[in-house]
Design a protein around this motif. Structure first.
Motif, PDB file in Angstrom:
ATOM      1  N   VAL A  27      54.366  43.024  46.864  1.00  0.00           N
ATOM      2  CA  VAL A  27      54.443  42.349  48.151  1.00  0.00           C
ATOM      3  C   VAL A  27      53.635  43.112  49.188  1.00  0.00           C
ATOM      4  CG1 VAL A  27      55.991  41.565  49.985  1.00  0.00           C
ATOM      5  CG2 VAL A  27      56.717  41.439  47.587  1.00  0.00           C
ATOM      6  N   ASP A  28      52.826  42.395  49.933  1.00  0.00           N
ATOM      7  CA  ASP A  28      52.063  42.992  51.012  1.00  0.00           C
ATOM      8  C   ASP A  28      52.987  43.294  52.192  1.00  0.00           C
ATOM      9  OD1 ASP A  28      50.344  42.364  53.683  1.00  0.00           O
ATOM     10  OD2 ASP A  28      49.078  43.254  52.139  1.00  0.00           O
ATOM     11  N   TRP A  29      52.632  44.316  52.985  1.00  0.00           N
ATOM     12  CA  TRP A  29      53.436  44.665  54.151  1.00  0.00           C
ATOM     13  C   TRP A  29      53.580  43.482  55.099  1.00  0.00           C
ATOM     14  CZ3 TRP A  29      56.510  48.718  55.061  1.00  0.00           C
ATOM     15  CH2 TRP A  29      56.321  49.894  54.325  1.00  0.00           C
ATOM     16  N   ALA A  30      52.497  42.740  55.317  1.00  0.00           N
ATOM     17  CA  ALA A  30      52.561  41.596  56.228  1.00  0.00           C
ATOM     18  C   ALA A  30      53.503  40.525  55.695  1.00  0.00           C
ATOM     19  CB  ALA A  30      51.163  41.027  56.448  1.00  0.00           C
ATOM     20  N   ASP A  31      53.469  40.296  54.375  1.00  0.00           N
ATOM     21  CA  ASP A  31      54.360  39.299  53.791  1.00  0.00           C
ATOM     22  C   ASP A  31      55.821  39.728  53.891  1.00  0.00           C
ATOM     23  OD1 ASP A  31      52.179  37.746  53.100  1.00  0.00           O
ATOM     24  OD2 ASP A  31      51.987  38.628  51.110  1.00  0.00           O
ATOM     25  N   ALA A  32      56.070  41.014  53.635  1.00  0.00           N
ATOM     26  CA  ALA A  32      57.440  41.526  53.731  1.00  0.00           C
ATOM     27  C   ALA A  32      57.963  41.392  55.155  1.00  0.00           C
ATOM     28  CB  ALA A  32      57.492  42.985  53.283  1.00  0.00           C
ATOM     29  N   PHE A  33      57.128  41.747  56.108  1.00  0.00           N
ATOM     30  CA  PHE A  33      57.517  41.600  57.511  1.00  0.00           C
ATOM     31  C   PHE A  33      57.818  40.143  57.832  1.00  0.00           C
ATOM     32  CE2 PHE A  33      55.410  40.083  61.446  1.00  0.00           C
ATOM     33  CZ  PHE A  33      56.410  40.404  62.346  1.00  0.00           C
TER      34      PHE A  33
END
Length: 640
Positions: free
Chosen positions: A318-324
């Motif tokens: 998971v990308d940081w932006a997606d997790a956020f």
């Protein structure tokens, strides 16, 4: 040898026929697709400016005439036409930069890739040419319609129109998109221009002439088209937008008709005053995967299959932006006060899920970070909790607003800074390395730096719960690492990640540097050096437990992926001094320098931010480290 291979500089374009120019455009698009698919980079924008860039270099004489790109990610074709055709290491160490670079070529002027600045550059350069008597030199600024949503652009236009005695050509590359469809009243107006009957009739006339008379009809149309477009532009459009600024307007022009663009630029060149040439282009032109991509994934791509456009190294992480984005939706479902703000980057900063779940609760302000921050202060005053998600490198443009509109008014606004720290291939202007030093001067601010997905969820929830001060979460580029559990959470929220057999070294790791800090501890323990590793979670303000822990260790080392000058290490040093703690402290971070484009690991290694180098430095420092006063007093009491 292909036509492209024969181009070693702009003047090699002069002798090409119309058919050859068409062939060259096709070769350039093929080259870009093949090359960028191997290295990653900005593909869509450059496919859209092929004919436009060819026309600019045929009409103007770079570098005698200054060409400024806003933003620089649309400069790949410019690089090819100015003799730089080795794209094998694009955006990698030792290879071509992804933006204009003065170190690469005299044809490159503005290296910064922050949008909406080109017209100010063009204003300054053209004034300098005027003052120094260089009347034969033109300035060409290539600005996207998305960049026109930035306030700095309109400040520049106001000043450009104040003094018309200059040879300045503004090319508006209008593709209806920046990262995503351009928003706001300006976008609505430009869309109206693109779809007005006069412009559509011009397009239809071209087809009808060609169908009826073949190539002669097409040639006749091309020969009159620039003047026709100029007439239509002045008659139908300039009275509404540009006449009050006293800037001549030509257009709209079909940006993929090289002859039409060239003729319009020739016309603009012969005015001895500022001229705006409005060019309509298609982002991703000539590449079906990019043209069919509504999410605009081809604005910037990683390594892809050139045939399908699909990512080659797809990952399940998971990308940081997606997790956020996922975490924010969960919080917004529980708290209707939460709203999202983006500056024309909805998907890259993770706000698309919130927009899909609650369309009315996401605001896209265009490329206008200053407005975004002050608008957020107003939203907070009205009873909402705005979350402004933005690249870390771009928040510097709105520091005054963070200080005077948010912090001074104790507004509950959360800033989520994406791509904080070292970002890698995008180079100096995109590294998010100044945010920690810049923001901790803001009174009352609270700054968190999650180390993994779990702490991201925790700290985001804690941030949006604060209603009387700005809060900040800084997220790195890339995928979320494996969870790093804490051995213990102290009363003030500091996480203890490792405890050594002795209280020798306290390592304070900011965010994702926690993994490196733990590796440092593993390297030092066999050498008899005990290491305590902590993650402060909220790096600003300094937690009291960090001061207390520092007093009982012989050496404190802070590790952060921001600049050392004014960083978290500096802040901790000041707090230790204020508390009378004399423990030696070493700040490990980035130098106060503009770092080049390279892989993140290469940049960290060059800066000495590897576990091996940090451990070696600690061993050297421990040889001369004395016991802190608190420890020494305890030892003296024990001996007595």
């Amino acid at each position: 040898m292909t036509l492209l291979e024969r181009i070693r500089g702009p003047r090699d374009l002069d002798g090409l026929t119309r058919d050859q120019l068409t062939q060259l455009a096709a070769e350039i698009r093929g080259f870009l697709i093949r090359s960028v698919s191997k290295t990653g980079g900005h593909l869509g924008p450059n496919l859209g400016v092929v004919e436009l860039t060819i026309a600019i270099h045929r009409v103007f004489d770079s570098p005698h005439d200054a060409i400024v790109f806003d933003t620089g990610h649309q400069s790949y074709v410019h690089k090819l036409l100015t003799g730089r055709q080795d794209f094998s290491r694009l955006r990698k160490s030792g290879g071509l930069a992804g933006y204009p670079s003065r170190a690469e070529s005299v044809h490159d002027i503005v290296e910064s890739s922050h949008a909406s600045s080109s017209l100010s550059w063009a204003d300054g350069i053209s004034r300098a040419f005027q003052v120094t008597g260089q009347r034969d030199r033109h300035v060409v600024a290539v600005v996207g319609d998305g960049a026109l949503t930035g306030g700095m652009t309109w400040e520049a236009l106001n000043n450009i129109s104040d003094d018309n005695n200059r040879r300045l050509v503004i090319v508006v590359n209008d593709n209806g998109r920046s990262y995503a469809p351009t928003i706001g009243g300006l976008a609505h107006y430009l869309n109206e221009v693109r779809t007005r009957r006069t412009y559509r009739d011009v397009q239809l006339g071209s087809k009808q002439l060609f169908d009826r008379f073949g190539r002669p009809g097409r040639a006749f149309y091309r020969g009159t088209r620039g003047a026709l477009h100029g007439f239509l532009g002045r008659f139908a459009y300039s009275d509404r937008m540009y006449s009050n600024l006293d800037i001549k307007y030509l257009g709209p022009i079909d940006g993929h008709d090289e002859a039409a663009v060239e003729q319009a630029l020739q016309q603009a060149k012969h005015y001895e005053l500022p001229v705006l040439v409005h060019v309509i282009t298609q982002k991703g032109r000539g590449y079906a995967p990019a043209r069919n991509d509504e999410a605009d994934r081809f604005h910037a791509v990683g390594v892809i299959d050139p045939e399908t456009g699909l990512a080659v190294s797809a990952t399940s992480k998971v990308d940081w932006a997606d997790a956020f984005g996922q975490d924010l939706v969960g919080l917004a479902e529980q708290d209707e006060r939460i709203v999202g703000i983006t500056a024309a980057m909805l998907r890259p900063v993770g706000l698309a899920p919130l927009a899909e779940r609650f369309p009315a609760r996401v605001i896209d302000v265009g490329i206008a970070e200053q407005h975004a921050v002050t608008s957020a202060a107003g939203l907070a005053f009205g009873g909402l909790h705005p979350v402004f998600a933005v690249y870390a490198t771009f928040l510097g443009r709105a520091l005054d607003q963070v200080l005077m509109d948010v912090a001074l008014h104790r507004a509950g606004v959360t800033f989520v800074l994406h791509r904080a720290g070292v970002t890698g291939p995008d180079g100096a202007s995109h590294h998010g390395m100044w945010d920690l030093a810049m923001l901790q001067i803001v009174p009352g601010i609270r700054i968190a730096s999650p180390r993994d997905g779990a702490t991201l969820a925790e700290e985001l929830a804690e941030a949006v719960a604060v209603q009387d001060a700005p809060t900040v979460l800084r997220l790195p580029k890339g995928t979320v690492p494996a969870a790093i559990p804490a051995l213990e959470r102290l009363e003030d929220g500091v996480d203890v990640l490792a405890r050594g057999t002795r209280e020798d070294v306290l390592v304070v790791a900011v965010g994702v540097m926690a993994d490196q800090a733990l590796e440092v501890a593993r390297l030092l323990e066999p050498q008899g050096i005990g290491v305590t590793v902590v993650d402060p979670r909220w790096a600003v303000p300094i937690a009291p437990s960090l001061v207390e822990l520092s007093a009982h260790h012989r050496l404190v080392v802070t590790i952060e992926d921001g600049v050392r000058v004014g960083g978290i290490g500096t802040r901790l040093r000041q707090d230790l001094r204020a508390a009378g703690v004399d423990t030696a402290l070493n700040e490990v971070g980035l130098p106060d320098a503009f770092l080049p484009h390279a892989d993140r690991g290469e940049i960290l290694a060059e800066a000495g931010l590897t576990p091996q180098q940090i451990a070696r430095d600690i061993v050297d420092q421990m040889r001369g480290a004395k016991l802190p006063a608190a420890r020494q007093a305890g030892e003296d009491a024990r001996i007595r």
